[in-house]
Design an enzyme around this catalytic site. Structure first.
Site, mmCIF file in Angstrom:
data_model
loop_
_atom_site.group_PDB
_atom_site.id
_atom_site.type_symbol
_atom_site.label_atom_id
_atom_site.label_comp_id
_atom_site.label_asym_id
_atom_site.label_seq_id
_atom_site.Cartn_x
_atom_site.Cartn_y
_atom_site.Cartn_z
ATOM 1 N N ALA A 1 18.708 -49.483 -12.733
ATOM 2 C CA ALA A 1 18.783 -48.268 -11.906
ATOM 3 C C ALA A 1 17.573 -48.181 -10.972
ATOM 4 O O ALA A 1 16.433 -48.323 -11.408
ATOM 5 C CB ALA A 1 18.855 -47.034 -12.803
ATOM 6 N N HIS B 1 10.783 -45.546 -11.283
ATOM 7 C CA HIS B 1 10.148 -46.410 -10.284
ATOM 8 C C HIS B 1 9.681 -45.617 -9.060
ATOM 9 O O HIS B 1 10.443 -44.836 -8.488
ATOM 10 C CB HIS B 1 11.134 -47.497 -9.850
ATOM 11 C CG HIS B 1 10.524 -48.565 -9.017
ATOM 12 N ND1 HIS B 1 9.698 -49.539 -9.538
ATOM 13 C CD2 HIS B 1 10.591 -48.809 -7.682
ATOM 14 C CE1 HIS B 1 9.302 -50.349 -8.572
ATOM 15 N NE2 HIS B 1 9.826 -49.920 -7.438
ATOM 16 N N VAL C 1 16.154 -45.739 -9.627
ATOM 17 C CA VAL C 1 15.217 -44.644 -9.911
ATOM 18 C C VAL C 1 14.605 -44.775 -11.304
ATOM 19 O O VAL C 1 13.857 -43.900 -11.741
ATOM 20 C CB VAL C 1 15.906 -43.260 -9.801
ATOM 21 C CG1 VAL C 1 16.425 -43.029 -8.393
ATOM 22 C CG2 VAL C 1 17.038 -43.131 -10.815
ATOM 23 N N GLU C 2 14.958 -45.858 -12.016
ATOM 24 C CA GLU C 2 14.385 -46.048 -13.351
ATOM 25 C C GLU C 2 13.517 -47.316 -13.357
ATOM 26 O O GLU C 2 12.414 -47.296 -12.847
ATOM 27 C CB GLU C 2 15.497 -46.055 -14.396
ATOM 28 C CG GLU C 2 16.247 -44.697 -14.421
ATOM 29 C CD GLU C 2 17.315 -44.609 -15.489
ATOM 30 O OE1 GLU C 2 17.030 -44.851 -16.663
ATOM 31 O OE2 GLU C 2 18.474 -44.273 -15.133
ATOM 32 N N MET C 3 14.028 -48.423 -13.874
ATOM 33 C CA MET C 3 13.199 -49.630 -13.955
ATOM 34 C C MET C 3 13.354 -50.542 -12.732
ATOM 35 O O MET C 3 12.523 -51.411 -12.480
ATOM 36 C CB MET C 3 13.492 -50.365 -15.260
ATOM 37 C CG MET C 3 13.057 -49.552 -16.484
ATOM 38 S SD MET C 3 13.737 -50.151 -18.046
ATOM 39 C CE MET C 3 12.643 -51.529 -18.375
#
Lengths: 367, 367
Positions: A147, A107, A149-151
């Site tokens: 997360a 993201h 920093v992910e989705m």
């Protein structure tokens, strides 16, 4: 307890193999000296081929309905806050089940802290993530969706998104027929686990060799296999996935530099808070390793040869010769199996009730 | 010249249709009054069904080798500077051939200037991009690979990347057997065009109706079709793609607000530098429109109903009733065809010669 056992047995195994017949310890012997029958017999004591069918799952059923739903969810970017990132973004079906990135881009173009592991054959790992913090793929699936920093999504928004699409609601009902409220974050994770359990890569050259096809490996690969066992690699990298079972310190003999082993990531210690788990990671499964570079939890090593040489020094205290490195690398290349054949799923249509990407949640013209 | 003709003919057609029989102009008539035979006859004078086979391409051949290679290239993120973005990132096979974003997220999480159009049936458009600046899909394919806000790569790095993988070299040779140097940026674009030419969505409800299946459309959809023709929508949205042929000012009658028509994007003027092309765009093809929201080049309108109402005002000067909007929307939903069945391609393995993502080009441990 069971993990402590696995780790102990792994080290015992390594000791056992370090005492293997001298003949097997040299990488230089003539190919004609290789006794395939004996090598296949020893290999079968340490490794298992990848099966063609998914295993039984604990608390989940691999039904066609769950697999098909899980496949749709795996490819659906609307499970992310931006609607731009799906599971397949970092675990691509065409790239060995990962993204060939040091650490994944998530993201807002943020980089994650650790290298994305392949989802192929992951169902055979004793636990998920480099530090084993998720017991299985069902528990794992809930991580990246949330997360930051992910989705970067929330379970509430993910469920609201899924419930906004009648085609998803119908598929959840079919996949979880006994549930009064089938569209849940837990069932999303169950469906994703069921799909990933089907992502197996059988019939690698090595597996054919295990099954007795003596010509499946080249002489160089056979020498690499002998060295893989005799030098002790197999102490941590054994079983069906050649790894993924036990937890070991990265730098058992000699700690790699901070470029490869960043000092601020203390690995399993962050899960167990146990001093002996500092810089401990789950041994990487080596299936399809030749197509899932770069290597290690930091993703800092791009060539398989360099990864092999570094492992020799850090885990075994051995400065492997270039020939040994090349032969072990050639063996590892025989671990690439038949890649899953996946038909791209047609995803349910968004409706006027489907939440917009977070950046546009306030869009005035949404009806 | 030919485009000027298309535009003129489009407007003439609109005039013709505004003079259509009164019976066809009211959205309120009883369904029993619909004469299917007559409606199908009129519709066939204005529209064509999507074929099941790709058309002949100008200067390219749709061979199985080029289609398969093009599919691999379409899914390969290593054609981007970051190795994180592929054609499929913004033109997803599971989301109607686009990304359901107002404008796409590209390199470094930058947003592009215009809404990503669907690649499905795009081969039938007279030209590519909202301003028609690319003559065909071969020319179009070279754009996003290089655009700094999209894949941000260079032709040189893209070709070097492809040449680093023997499996790609072999496939280029097979796809371009008469070429001495088959792995080129031009041939990459040709293969991508060949693959995209196969991305067709035939057998929509509307196409079945065109072919004489009177029950393929609901009475509401048939009234919507009548209104689509009688109100003049068809003046710009006709032919096989119901659009994609001519260029028209957005706001022919009444300019939309700057929220939908940003004043700094002057459309086709930026290509032709002709005053009459200010805020002129290629009429959007309406195939699969119900699954490719949000709408317009700015991607600011999320609901199809709002898009239809806005078009009525801006292009036709008509304040369509809620019933007319709903009926035309119902008709547009009948344009969703059978989505392409695409098996995810297994991509060639990176080698030690494959360029790293730009961010890591200086990686010390690359062998």
């Amino acid at each position: 307890m069971s993990k402590a056992f696995r780790r102990a047995s792994g080290l015992a195994l390594a000791a056992l193999l370090l005492a293997a017949p001298a003949a097997a310890q040299s990488g230089n012997q003539d190919v004609s000296k290789i006794d395939d029958a004996q090598l296949i017999k020893r290999a079968n004591q340490l490794f298992d081929p990848i099966p063609t069918e998914p295993p039984e799952l604990d608390g989940n059923k691999v039904t066609p309905e769950r697999v098909q739903l899980g496949k749709m969810l795996f490819f659906d970017p609307r499970l992310s806050a931006s609607h731009a990132i799906s599971c397949n973004s970092c675990h691509q079906m065409g790239l060995g089940g990962d993204d060939n990135q040091p650490t994944s881009i998530g993201h807002g173009w943020q980089r994650g802290p650790r290298n994305a592991p392949t989802v192929f054959n992951a169902v055979f790992n004793t636990a998920q993530f480099w530090d084993g913090r998720a017991e299985d793929l069902e528990e794992q699936a809930k991580g990246p969706v949330q997360a930051s920093v992910e989705m970067a999504n929330t379970p509430e928004r993910a469920v609201k998104t899924l419930k906004s699409m009648p085609a998803y609601v119908a598929r959840f009902k079919a996949a979880f027929p006994d549930s009064d409220d089938p569209v849940t974050f837990d069932n999303m994770a169950k469906a994703l686990e069921a799909f990933q359990a089907t992502l197996l890569t059988p019939n690698s050259r090595f597996d054919l060799y295990l099954k007795g096809h003596e010509a499946a490996l080249s002489p160089k690969q056979k020498r690499g296999l002998q060295e893989f066992m005799s030098t002790g690699c197999v102490g941590c990298h054994n079983g069906v996935n050649l790894g993924g079972q036990g937890y070991y310190p990265f730098g058992l003999i000699e700690k790699p530099g901070a470029d490869v082993l960043p000092r601020d990531d203390r690995g399993r210690f962050q899960v167990t808070k146990t001093a002996s788990d500092e810089y401990v990671f789950r041994a990487a499964p080596l299936r399809n390793i030749a197509i899932t570079q770069p290597y290690f939890h930091s993703g800092k090593v791009w060539s398989l040869e360099n990864a092999v040489a570094l492992m020799g020094l850090s885990q075994l205290g051995q400065d492997l010769s270039e020939q040994e490195v090349d032969e072990i690398t050639a063996f590892l290349q025989s671990l690439t199996g038949e890649q899953p054949r996946v038909e791209y799923p047609v995803l349910p249509e968004s409706t006027n009730e489907t939440p917009l990407p977070v950046e546009f949640e306030e869009a005035p013209s949404k009806r």
